[in-house]
Write a protein that holds these residues in place. Structure first.
Motif, PDB file in Angstrom:
ATOM      1  N   LYS A  27      14.580  24.649  40.551  1.00 49.00           N
ATOM      2  CA  LYS A  27      15.806  24.288  39.807  1.00 49.00           C
ATOM      3  C   LYS A  27      15.747  22.864  39.253  1.00 49.00           C
ATOM      4  O   LYS A  27      16.685  22.076  39.409  1.00 49.00           O
ATOM      5  N   ASN A  28      14.661  22.521  38.573  1.00 48.75           N
ATOM      6  CA  ASN A  28      14.556  21.194  37.974  1.00 48.75           C
ATOM      7  C   ASN A  28      15.633  20.980  36.912  1.00 48.75           C
ATOM      8  O   ASN A  28      16.281  19.947  36.879  1.00 48.75           O
ATOM      9  N   THR A  29      15.789  21.981  36.037  1.00 47.37           N
ATOM     10  CA  THR A  29      16.766  21.915  34.952  1.00 47.37           C
ATOM     11  C   THR A  29      17.646  23.153  35.004  1.00 47.37           C
ATOM     12  O   THR A  29      17.146  24.271  34.962  1.00 47.37           O
ATOM     13  N   VAL A  30      18.950  22.943  35.074  1.00 44.28           N
ATOM     14  CA  VAL A  30      19.930  24.031  35.128  1.00 44.28           C
ATOM     15  C   VAL A  30      20.900  23.847  33.967  1.00 44.28           C
ATOM     16  O   VAL A  30      21.326  22.736  33.676  1.00 44.28           O
ATOM     17  N   VAL A  31      21.222  24.969  33.307  1.00 42.24           N
ATOM     18  CA  VAL A  31      22.170  24.943  32.196  1.00 42.24           C
ATOM     19  C   VAL A  31      23.303  25.913  32.486  1.00 42.24           C
ATOM     20  O   VAL A  31      23.061  27.064  32.841  1.00 42.24           O
ATOM     21  N   GLN A  32      24.521  25.430  32.325  1.00 40.40           N
ATOM     22  CA  GLN A  32      25.704  26.290  32.414  1.00 40.40           C
ATOM     23  C   GLN A  32      26.180  26.553  30.990  1.00 40.40           C
ATOM     24  O   GLN A  32      26.406  25.620  30.232  1.00 40.40           O
ATOM     25  N   VAL A  33      26.283  27.826  30.626  1.00 40.19           N
ATOM     26  CA  VAL A  33      26.675  28.223  29.280  1.00 40.19           C
ATOM     27  C   VAL A  33      28.106  28.757  29.319  1.00 40.19           C
ATOM     28  O   VAL A  33      28.441  29.582  30.162  1.00 40.19           O
ATOM     29  N   LYS A  34      28.924  28.277  28.383  1.00 38.94           N
ATOM     30  CA  LYS A  34      30.318  28.718  28.278  1.00 38.94           C
ATOM     31  C   LYS A  34      30.601  29.127  26.835  1.00 38.94           C
ATOM     32  O   LYS A  34      30.693  28.295  25.946  1.00 38.94           O
ATOM     33  N   HIS A  35      30.723  30.437  26.631  1.00 39.98           N
ATOM     34  CA  HIS A  35      31.026  30.988  25.308  1.00 39.98           C
ATOM     35  C   HIS A  35      32.545  31.120  25.201  1.00 39.98           C
ATOM     36  O   HIS A  35      33.110  32.173  25.426  1.00 39.98           O
ATOM     37  N   TYR A  36      33.194  30.018  24.897  1.00 46.67           N
ATOM     38  CA  TYR A  36      34.649  29.944  24.902  1.00 46.67           C
ATOM     39  C   TYR A  36      35.182  29.762  23.483  1.00 46.67           C
ATOM     40  O   TYR A  36      36.063  28.943  23.233  1.00 46.67           O
ATOM     41  N   LEU A  37      34.671  30.546  22.569  1.00 44.88           N
ATOM     42  CA  LEU A  37      34.928  30.360  21.151  1.00 44.88           C
ATOM     43  C   LEU A  37      36.404  30.327  20.780  1.00 44.88           C
ATOM     44  O   LEU A  37      36.843  29.492  20.016  1.00 44.88           O
ATOM     45  N   ARG A  38      37.176  31.223  21.299  1.00 43.66           N
ATOM     46  CA  ARG A  38      38.599  31.281  20.937  1.00 43.66           C
ATOM     47  C   ARG A  38      39.499  30.797  22.073  1.00 43.66           C
ATOM     48  O   ARG A  38      40.640  31.216  22.192  1.00 43.66           O
ATOM     49  N   SER A  39      38.982  29.917  22.874  1.00 44.60           N
ATOM     50  CA  SER A  39      39.735  29.378  24.003  1.00 44.60           C
ATOM     51  C   SER A  39      40.067  27.919  23.753  1.00 44.60           C
ATOM     52  O   SER A  39      39.482  27.275  22.889  1.00 44.60           O
ATOM     53  N   SER A  40      40.950  27.406  24.545  1.00 38.49           N
ATOM     54  CA  SER A  40      41.318  26.001  24.452  1.00 38.49           C
ATOM     55  C   SER A  40      40.354  25.153  25.281  1.00 38.49           C
ATOM     56  O   SER A  40      39.644  25.664  26.156  1.00 38.49           O
ATOM     57  N   PHE A  41      40.374  23.862  25.010  1.00 37.35           N
ATOM     58  CA  PHE A  41      39.562  22.955  25.811  1.00 37.35           C
ATOM     59  C   PHE A  41      39.998  23.000  27.267  1.00 37.35           C
ATOM     60  O   PHE A  41      39.164  22.941  28.168  1.00 37.35           O
ATOM     61  N   TYR A  43      21.083  18.624  34.656  1.00 37.12           N
ATOM     62  CA  TYR A  43      22.128  19.623  34.459  1.00 37.12           C
ATOM     63  C   TYR A  43      22.681  19.491  33.045  1.00 37.12           C
ATOM     64  O   TYR A  43      22.926  18.376  32.577  1.00 37.12           O
ATOM     65  N   TYR A  44      22.843  20.629  32.375  1.00 36.84           N
ATOM     66  CA  TYR A  44      23.334  20.668  31.010  1.00 36.84           C
ATOM     67  C   TYR A  44      24.475  21.667  30.906  1.00 36.84           C
ATOM     68  O   TYR A  44      24.533  22.639  31.664  1.00 36.84           O
ATOM     69  N   VAL A  45      25.349  21.423  29.940  1.00 37.74           N
ATOM     70  CA  VAL A  45      26.406  22.365  29.580  1.00 37.74           C
ATOM     71  C   VAL A  45      26.213  22.693  28.113  1.00 37.74           C
ATOM     72  O   VAL A  45      25.986  21.804  27.291  1.00 37.74           O
ATOM     73  N   CYS A  46      26.307  23.976  27.792  1.00 40.19           N
ATOM     74  CA  CYS A  46      26.209  24.432  26.401  1.00 40.19           C
ATOM     75  C   CYS A  46      27.424  25.313  26.120  1.00 40.19           C
ATOM     76  O   CYS A  46      27.662  26.284  26.844  1.00 40.19           O
ATOM     77  N   THR A  47      28.180  24.970  25.088  1.00 36.14           N
ATOM     78  CA  THR A  47      29.397  25.714  24.778  1.00 36.14           C
ATOM     79  C   THR A  47      29.503  26.030  23.293  1.00 36.14           C
ATOM     80  O   THR A  47      28.972  25.294  22.460  1.00 36.14           O
ATOM     81  N   SER A  48      30.192  27.101  22.987  1.00 36.18           N
ATOM     82  CA  SER A  48      30.414  27.498  21.596  1.00 36.18           C
ATOM     83  C   SER A  48      31.632  26.803  20.993  1.00 36.18           C
ATOM     84  O   SER A  48      31.953  27.019  19.829  1.00 36.18           O
ATOM     85  N   LEU A  49      32.290  25.960  21.757  1.00 33.49           N
ATOM     86  CA  LEU A  49      33.444  25.215  21.245  1.00 33.49           C
ATOM     87  C   LEU A  49      33.018  23.940  20.531  1.00 33.49           C
ATOM     88  O   LEU A  49      32.054  23.285  20.938  1.00 33.49           O
TER      89      LEU A  49
END
Length: 131
Positions: A48-62, A86-92
């Protein structure tokens, strides 16, 4: 610029995997749908050197995104070993204040706010002719 609304959560994870694999110059692994223990993408499932959390929250609020991400902190703390990056990737699309708030939530696990990829970073990456 790009419309991610036709992508399922799993398809968006695959897109993030492709983009971040090239941006970070490493191969990220993604998984099928299901409980992930806070890991959507990872370079090595054991280390687990690099972990990414993906959040596809296109029509959601912050605030919905923030609430969902706040639940990830406990998951990170339970990971053995702890991820080195650690990274976060979001569609917002996020404001500077939104990015700062997310970074402050995860600052113990992130090098900088550059560890947060938003719709804008994804669009910029995909707009480059070589991508």
């Amino acid at each position: 610029m790009f419309d991610y609304s036709n992508l399922s959560d799993n398809e968006f994870e695959k897109l993030c995997s492709d983009v971040l694999s090239r941006e970070l110059d490493l191969q990220l692994r993604y998984f099928g749908p299901g409980r992930d223990g806070g890991i959507d993408l990872v370079d090595n499932i054991i280390q687990k050197n690099t972990v990414v959390q993906v959040k596809h929250y296109l029509r959601s609020s912050f605030s919905s995104l923030r609430n969902s991400l706040s639940k990830e902190i406990d998951k990170i703390q339970k990971m053995k070993p702890m991820p080195k990056k650690y990274y976060v990737c979001t569609s917002l699309e996020l404001t500077a204040a939104n990015i700062k708030e997310i970074y402050e939530m995860f600052s113990d696990y992130m090098d900088s706010d550059k560890n947060i990829f938003t719709k804008i970073e994804l669009d910029n990456f995909l707009s480059k002719p070589n991508n």
